[in-house]
Design an enzyme around this catalytic site. Sequence first.
Site, PDB file in Angstrom:
ATOM      1  N   GLY A   1     -20.054  13.121 -23.516  1.00 30.15           N
ATOM      2  CA  GLY A   1     -18.960  13.141 -24.478  1.00 30.15           C
ATOM      3  C   GLY A   1     -18.368  11.777 -24.732  1.00 30.15           C
ATOM      4  N   ASP A  43     -21.702   5.054 -16.003  1.00 31.74           N
ATOM      5  CA  ASP A  43     -20.925   3.808 -15.977  1.00 31.74           C
ATOM      6  C   ASP A  43     -21.380   2.834 -14.886  1.00 31.74           C
ATOM      7  OD1 ASP A  43     -19.406   5.015 -17.913  1.00 31.74           O
ATOM      8  OD2 ASP A  43     -17.499   4.346 -17.074  1.00 31.74           O
TER       9      ASP A  43
HETATM   10  N1  LIG Z   1     -17.958  -0.166 -16.866  1.00 31.21           N
HETATM   11  C1  LIG Z   1     -18.062  -1.311 -17.509  1.00 31.21           C
HETATM   12  O1  LIG Z   1     -18.534  -2.298 -16.948  1.00 31.21           O
HETATM   13  C2  LIG Z   1     -17.607  -1.413 -18.938  1.00 31.21           C
HETATM   14  C3  LIG Z   1     -17.363  -2.663 -19.495  1.00 31.21           C
HETATM   15  C4  LIG Z   1     -16.948  -2.712 -20.800  1.00 31.21           C
HETATM   16  C5  LIG Z   1     -16.802  -1.553 -21.530  1.00 31.21           C
HETATM   17  N2  LIG Z   1     -17.047  -0.355 -20.986  1.00 31.21           N
HETATM   18  C6  LIG Z   1     -16.881   0.854 -21.793  1.00 31.21           C
HETATM   19  O2  LIG Z   1     -17.147   2.025 -21.063  1.00 31.21           O
HETATM   20  C7  LIG Z   1     -17.238   3.060 -22.015  1.00 31.21           C
HETATM   21  C8  LIG Z   1     -17.947   4.260 -21.457  1.00 31.21           C
HETATM   22  O3  LIG Z   1     -17.286   4.752 -20.320  1.00 31.21           O
HETATM   23  P1  LIG Z   1     -16.234   5.965 -20.437  1.00 31.21           P
HETATM   24  O4  LIG Z   1     -16.965   7.107 -21.098  1.00 31.21           O
HETATM   25  O5  LIG Z   1     -15.889   6.243 -19.017  1.00 31.21           O
HETATM   26  O6  LIG Z   1     -15.075   5.488 -21.239  1.00 31.21           O
HETATM   27  C9  LIG Z   1     -17.909   2.451 -23.230  1.00 31.21           C
HETATM   28  O7  LIG Z   1     -17.191   2.848 -24.374  1.00 31.21           O
HETATM   29  C10 LIG Z   1     -17.807   0.935 -22.976  1.00 31.21           C
HETATM   30  O8  LIG Z   1     -17.251   0.254 -24.085  1.00 31.21           O
HETATM   31  C11 LIG Z   1     -17.431  -0.278 -19.696  1.00 31.21           C
END
Ligand SMILES: NC(=O)c1ccc[n+]([C@@H]2O[C@H](COP(=O)(O)O)[C@@H](O)[C@H]2O)c1
Length: 203
Positions: free
Chosen positions: A10, A36
Amino acid sequence: KMKFIIGIGGVTNGGKTTLTNRLLQTLPNCCVVHQDDFFKKPNQIEVGEDGFRQWDVITALDMEAMVNTVKGWQENPVKFARSHGVSLSPETMESESEQKGVHILIVEGFLIYNYKPLIDIYDKCFYISIPYEECKRRRSTRTYTVPDPPGLFDGHVWPMYLKHRKEMENNCNILEYLDGMTSSEDIYNEVSESIQNALLNRL
Ligand SMILES: NC(=O)c1ccc[n+]([C@@H]2O[C@H](COP(=O)(O)O)[C@@H](O)[C@H]2O)c1
Ligand SMILES: Nc1ncnc2c1ncn2[C@@H]1O[C@H](COP(=O)(O)OP(=O)(O)O)[C@@H](O)[C@H]1O
């Protein structure tokens, strides 16, 4: 021994982690793989023509490593659980030799239905969505390892979400859609019931 894989996919900030943590507390012998955890290092994330690091694409993730982790669980869920600090129920331990007991894996992430080698592994596919405004609001309260630069949500995150969602729907998974605007308790109850039914059908 029965193995059962649950996908919790999702939109970003839809509530995937919240739901997953709740399921981990209640499902027996349950391990998790978080997508992640497979993000590449910031300097390996390509910068697009729009000037943004392209985090929300499948190539931002080491999907080969993620698939190998899932395969590791499939090959030996008991070993996987032990090496990830998941305690197994006594019943499962005792019945190891009798081919009984169930092992559950939750695969959680924002692009878990957009990568071919993972598409057919799920016994249950859940998909949480929330509307644009709520997603933008929740995201603004969150800090990732690399914080969102101004404009990332509208310029990259949301457009990529729409694109991937369309692609995923064409892949034609049998998805169970969840409304991320309802309470986490209601979402948990709905998912829990659905999983129980699926498990009963398989026993
Ligand atoms: N875990 C990381 O290193 C990292 C870094 C930058 C952005 N994100 C973001 O994580 C998002 C996905 O994770 P969630 O579904 O938990 O929000 C993506 O939209 C991405 O932009 C994660
Ligand atoms: N059902 C819900 N209703 C309202 N807020 C929620 C709900 N589920 C999660 N949240 C909140 O939304 C944010 C993102 O939740 P999280 O589970 O980390 O989402 P995801 O893993 O999909 O990115 C957190 O601040 C969390 O407390």
